[in-house]
Design a protein around this motif. Structure first.
Motif, mmCIF file in Angstrom:
data_model
loop_
_atom_site.group_PDB
_atom_site.id
_atom_site.type_symbol
_atom_site.label_atom_id
_atom_site.label_comp_id
_atom_site.label_asym_id
_atom_site.label_seq_id
_atom_site.Cartn_x
_atom_site.Cartn_y
_atom_site.Cartn_z
ATOM 1 N N PHE A 148 28.851 25.277 -29.843
ATOM 2 C CA PHE A 148 30.108 24.706 -29.486
ATOM 3 C C PHE A 148 30.187 23.467 -28.825
ATOM 4 O O PHE A 148 31.263 23.011 -28.330
ATOM 5 C CB PHE A 148 30.727 25.756 -28.337
ATOM 6 N N ILE A 149 29.152 22.912 -28.813
ATOM 7 C CA ILE A 149 29.038 21.467 -28.267
ATOM 8 C C ILE A 149 30.025 20.531 -28.912
ATOM 9 O O ILE A 149 30.784 19.858 -28.384
ATOM 10 C CB ILE A 149 27.688 20.988 -28.090
ATOM 11 N N PRO A 150 30.029 20.354 -30.235
ATOM 12 C CA PRO A 150 31.034 19.552 -30.865
ATOM 13 C C PRO A 150 32.455 19.809 -30.325
ATOM 14 O O PRO A 150 33.344 18.807 -30.335
ATOM 15 C CB PRO A 150 30.683 19.492 -32.361
ATOM 16 N N THR A 151 32.763 21.243 -30.351
ATOM 17 C CA THR A 151 34.130 21.542 -29.793
ATOM 18 C C THR A 151 34.325 20.980 -28.602
ATOM 19 O O THR A 151 35.579 20.420 -27.991
ATOM 20 C CB THR A 151 34.414 22.986 -30.110
ATOM 21 N N ALA A 152 33.330 21.213 -27.714
ATOM 22 C CA ALA A 152 33.619 20.943 -26.224
ATOM 23 C C ALA A 152 33.611 19.450 -26.000
ATOM 24 O O ALA A 152 34.397 18.878 -25.359
ATOM 25 C CB ALA A 152 32.281 21.341 -25.657
ATOM 26 N N GLN A 153 33.082 18.542 -26.976
ATOM 27 C CA GLN A 153 33.229 16.947 -26.687
ATOM 28 C C GLN A 153 34.760 16.697 -27.389
ATOM 29 O O GLN A 153 35.157 15.938 -26.840
ATOM 30 C CB GLN A 153 32.325 16.307 -27.711
ATOM 31 N N GLN A 154 35.213 17.621 -28.312
ATOM 32 C CA GLN A 154 36.627 17.173 -28.726
ATOM 33 C C GLN A 154 37.626 17.639 -27.726
ATOM 34 O O GLN A 154 38.454 16.953 -27.191
ATOM 35 C CB GLN A 154 36.731 18.006 -29.992
ATOM 36 N N LEU A 155 37.234 18.757 -26.844
ATOM 37 C CA LEU A 155 38.439 19.235 -26.071
ATOM 38 C C LEU A 155 38.249 18.641 -24.668
ATOM 39 O O LEU A 155 39.309 18.441 -24.029
ATOM 40 C CB LEU A 155 38.077 20.724 -25.848
#
Length: 229
Positions: A148-155
């Motif tokens: 989920f790190i890419p998602t976290a970076q976006q959010l």
């Protein structure tokens, strides 16, 4: 650390979360004063003088209402405190991981008001995304489930997201506590369990934690698993 007269108050944000993300609450409960006294009653030779080190604890299982609330496996639990009514000056907050669509306004308000009044915050998996969504993690280093790190970076691009099993560091705190003010964020559930065990050994008497976590629960506390994958 010997136990003190002050009861530690622990808030668990677990509505709609992965149940395994919040099992750290049971790790803590394993060596609370009530549990160790019960153990001493039938196995005094195992407990010895460790009762003096056992912290008294009270758990608040939080949700927006007191209605039965579900978790990922379908288990429903009865919250014993709402976000609106929960004290802000707790000792520990433990946050499990819901989907990013779960963002109750009352939880957001609780996080913002309790962030600097509660010294220790522990998150597992997407629990850190929940915490970050409130804005309190701006500029902090944190982690989440590795996938989920890419998602976290976006959010939450204002958080320094890193791929580690867990990350810890100091945080602001305006009160007085025997606990060191720290933020602990972990990856997936297994990482979170290791993180909570590490937190316990860093905070309380090692023999006490051994009794509950190593002997009582069978955790491999001698494992070579650390912060890195």
């Amino acid at each position: 650390m010997a136990n003190t007269a002050k009861k530690l108050r622990i808030g668990v944000m677990m509505d709609t979360v992965q149940l395994s993300d919040v099992i750290g609450a049971d790790i803590l409960a394993g060596f609370r004063l009530e549990s160790i006294k019960e153990a001493a009653a039938f196995a005094p030779e195992l407990v010895g003088d460790l009762v003096q080190y056992a912290p008294d604890m009270e758990f608040f299982f939080l949700s927006s209402t007191l209605d039965p609330t579900g978790t990922t496996c379908g288990l429903k639990y009865a919250p014993n405190m709402t976000y609106d009514d929960c004290p802000r000056d707790l000792d520990i907050v433990l946050i499990g991981g819901p989907w990013p669509t779960h963002r109750p306004a009352a939880a957001d308000k609780f996080i913002k008001e309790a962030w600097e009044k509660t010294p220790v915050w522990l998150t597992t998996c997407t629990g850190s995304l929940w915490l970050a969504s409130s804005g309190v993690l701006k500029g902090y280093k944190a982690t989440t489930n590795r996938s989920f790190i890419p998602t976290a970076q976006q959010l939450s691009p204002d958080v320094d997201w890193v791929a580690r099993r867990w990350v810890t560091g100091p945080k602001p705190y305006t009160g007085e506590s025997s606990l060191k003010p720290e933020l602990w964020t972990a990856g997936a559930a297994g990482c979170g369990l290791d993180m909570v065990v590490k937190f316990c050994y860093d905070t309380w008497n090692h023999q006490l934690v051994d009794l509950a976590v190593k002997e009582g629960m069978g955790f491999d506390v001698d494992s070579k698993r650390g912060q890195d994958y």
